[in-house]
Design an enzyme around this catalytic site. Structure first.
Site, PDB file in Angstrom:
ATOM      1  N   GLY A  46     100.601 -23.973  75.938  1.00  0.00           N
ATOM      2  CA  GLY A  46      99.943 -25.036  76.280  1.00  0.00           C
ATOM      3  C   GLY A  46      98.385 -24.448  76.131  1.00  0.00           C
ATOM      4  N   GLU A  47      97.834 -25.135  77.042  1.00  0.00           N
ATOM      5  CA  GLU A  47      96.421 -24.527  77.285  1.00  0.00           C
ATOM      6  C   GLU A  47      96.054 -23.932  78.709  1.00  0.00           C
ATOM      7  OE1 GLU A  47      94.723 -24.800  74.287  1.00  0.00           O
ATOM      8  OE2 GLU A  47      93.273 -23.562  75.535  1.00  0.00           O
ATOM      9  N   SER A  48      96.036 -22.716  78.473  1.00  0.00           N
ATOM     10  CA  SER A  48      96.033 -21.958  80.057  1.00  0.00           C
ATOM     11  C   SER A  48      94.985 -22.617  81.191  1.00  0.00           C
ATOM     12  CB  SER A  48      95.805 -20.376  80.039  1.00  0.00           C
ATOM     13  OG  SER A  48      94.738 -20.076  79.428  1.00  0.00           O
ATOM     14  N   CYS A  76     103.195 -17.443  75.976  1.00  0.00           N
ATOM     15  CA  CYS A  76     101.818 -17.680  75.280  1.00  0.00           C
ATOM     16  C   CYS A  76     100.608 -18.090  76.416  1.00  0.00           C
ATOM     17  CB  CYS A  76     101.642 -18.765  74.357  1.00  0.00           C
ATOM     18  SG  CYS A  76     100.121 -18.598  73.061  1.00  0.00           S
ATOM     19  N   ARG A 103      92.142 -13.998  75.275  1.00  0.00           N
ATOM     20  CA  ARG A 103      92.808 -15.151  74.727  1.00  0.00           C
ATOM     21  C   ARG A 103      92.293 -15.598  73.276  1.00  0.00           C
ATOM     22  NH1 ARG A 103      90.787 -20.106  78.191  1.00  0.00           N
ATOM     23  NH2 ARG A 103      91.937 -21.178  76.598  1.00  0.00           N
ATOM     24  N   ILE A 132     100.827 -18.880  68.019  1.00  0.00           N
ATOM     25  CA  ILE A 132      99.803 -20.149  68.047  1.00  0.00           C
ATOM     26  C   ILE A 132      98.842 -20.047  68.790  1.00  0.00           C
ATOM     27  CG2 ILE A 132      99.804 -22.793  68.136  1.00  0.00           C
ATOM     28  CD1 ILE A 132     102.701 -22.878  67.733  1.00  0.00           C
ATOM     29  N   ARG A 133      97.580 -19.685  68.228  1.00  0.00           N
ATOM     30  CA  ARG A 133      96.485 -19.390  68.916  1.00  0.00           C
ATOM     31  C   ARG A 133      96.798 -18.422  70.200  1.00  0.00           C
ATOM     32  NH1 ARG A 133      93.435 -23.737  71.385  1.00  0.00           N
ATOM     33  NH2 ARG A 133      91.676 -22.472  71.528  1.00  0.00           N
ATOM     34  N   HIS A 168     106.352 -17.715  70.820  1.00  0.00           N
ATOM     35  CA  HIS A 168     106.793 -19.001  71.424  1.00  0.00           C
ATOM     36  C   HIS A 168     108.412 -18.990  70.910  1.00  0.00           C
ATOM     37  CE1 HIS A 168     103.326 -21.471  72.668  1.00  0.00           C
ATOM     38  NE2 HIS A 168     102.673 -20.912  71.661  1.00  0.00           N
ATOM     39  N   GLU A 170     110.721 -20.591  72.227  1.00  0.00           N
ATOM     40  CA  GLU A 170     111.237 -21.826  72.407  1.00  0.00           C
ATOM     41  C   GLU A 170     111.023 -22.646  71.202  1.00  0.00           C
ATOM     42  OE1 GLU A 170     108.580 -20.704  73.586  1.00  0.00           O
ATOM     43  OE2 GLU A 170     106.905 -22.255  73.721  1.00  0.00           O
TER      44      GLU A 170
HETATM   45  N1  GLN Z   1      95.193 -20.701  73.074  1.00  0.00           N
HETATM   46  C1  GLN Z   1      95.900 -21.179  74.405  1.00  0.00           C
HETATM   47  C2  GLN Z   1      95.059 -20.438  75.577  1.00  0.00           C
HETATM   48  O1  GLN Z   1      94.484 -19.480  75.487  1.00  0.00           O
HETATM   49  C3  GLN Z   1      97.354 -20.570  74.447  1.00  0.00           C
HETATM   50  C4  GLN Z   1      97.971 -21.360  73.065  1.00  0.00           C
HETATM   51  C5  GLN Z   1      99.504 -21.481  73.417  1.00  0.00           C
HETATM   52  O2  GLN Z   1      99.934 -21.475  74.464  1.00  0.00           O
HETATM   53  N2  GLN Z   1      99.968 -21.553  72.348  1.00  0.00           N
HETATM   54  O3  GLN Z   1      95.309 -21.037  76.677  1.00  0.00           O
END
Ligand code: GLN
Length: 189
Positions: A46-48, A76, A103, A132-133, A168, A170
């Site tokens: 997600g977004e940390s 992630c 990150r 993913i990112r 990921h 999942e």
């Molecule tokens: N870019 C997100 C972060 O730095 C992590 C991305 C993800 O969980 N797929 O929080």
């Protein structure tokens, strides 16, 4: 044995589905009391930054840190939150693993990509890694075991009852890493 999935933000249902496939009892975690009966917790991607704020607000952050008997698998963003240090952002984390992460480390052109990963300890020749990112794990202490690497950087690491992947699992149909996490909890807790 019950394993929880942190459901504040991020890809929750995918983890729930894959835990069902492993055949383990699963609980959605939205507040600190939800953690009480659990042996393991998954912190999803997600977004940390959002995740850590919500964890602090709900008291889940303090509850996790008060528990020495809770195994955690972070994927992630979840891996970022397990790290002792986030190198390029001024941001809080749980700090439970002796890893340092950068990150969004793959840069714009490769924000998302897939690559096959080999995981010798799990006897896995090919695991589809969805990045993913994703962060890059830049530094680890000798307490941390590297289970898989990609381009010379660790992408799946373990320290005692904590497991972190920068990709990921999942988002594939492949439950083998989740199965390993559950076996690890049975063995160590
Ligand atoms: N870019 C997100 C972060 O730095 C992590 C991305 C993800 O969980 N797929 O929080």
């Amino acid at each position: 044995m019950k394993v929880g999935v942190l459901a504040l933000q991020g890809d929750v249902s995918e983890h729930v589905d894959i835990l069902r496939k492993v055949g383990v009892d699963c609980k959605i975690v939205k507040k600190r009391e939800d953690l009480r009966e659990l042996k393991g917790l998954i912190i999803p991607g997600g977004e940390s930054t959002t995740l850590i704020k919500l964890m602090e607000k709900t008291g889940i952050y303090d509850e996790i840190l008060s528990r020495e008997d809770l195994g955690i698998f972070g994927t992630c963003a979840g891996a970022i939150l397990l790290a002792k240090e986030i190198l390029n952002y001024d941001q809080n984390s749980l700090g439970l693993m002796e890893i340092k992460v950068e990150r969004n480390a793959y840069g714009r052109q490769r924000e998302s990509f897939e690559a096959y990963i080999k995981i010798p300890k799990l006897n896995i020749e090919k695991f589809r890694g969805v990045f993913i990112r994703a962060p890059i794990i830049r530094d680890i202490s000798d307490k941390v075991e590297v289970l898989a690497e990609y381009e010379g950087n660790p992408v799946l690491v373990q320290q005692d009852i904590y497991l972190a992947s920068t990709f990921h699992p999942e988002l594939t149909n492949d439950e083998r890493i989740h199965r390993y996490f559950v076996e690890m909890l049975k063995e160590k807790l």
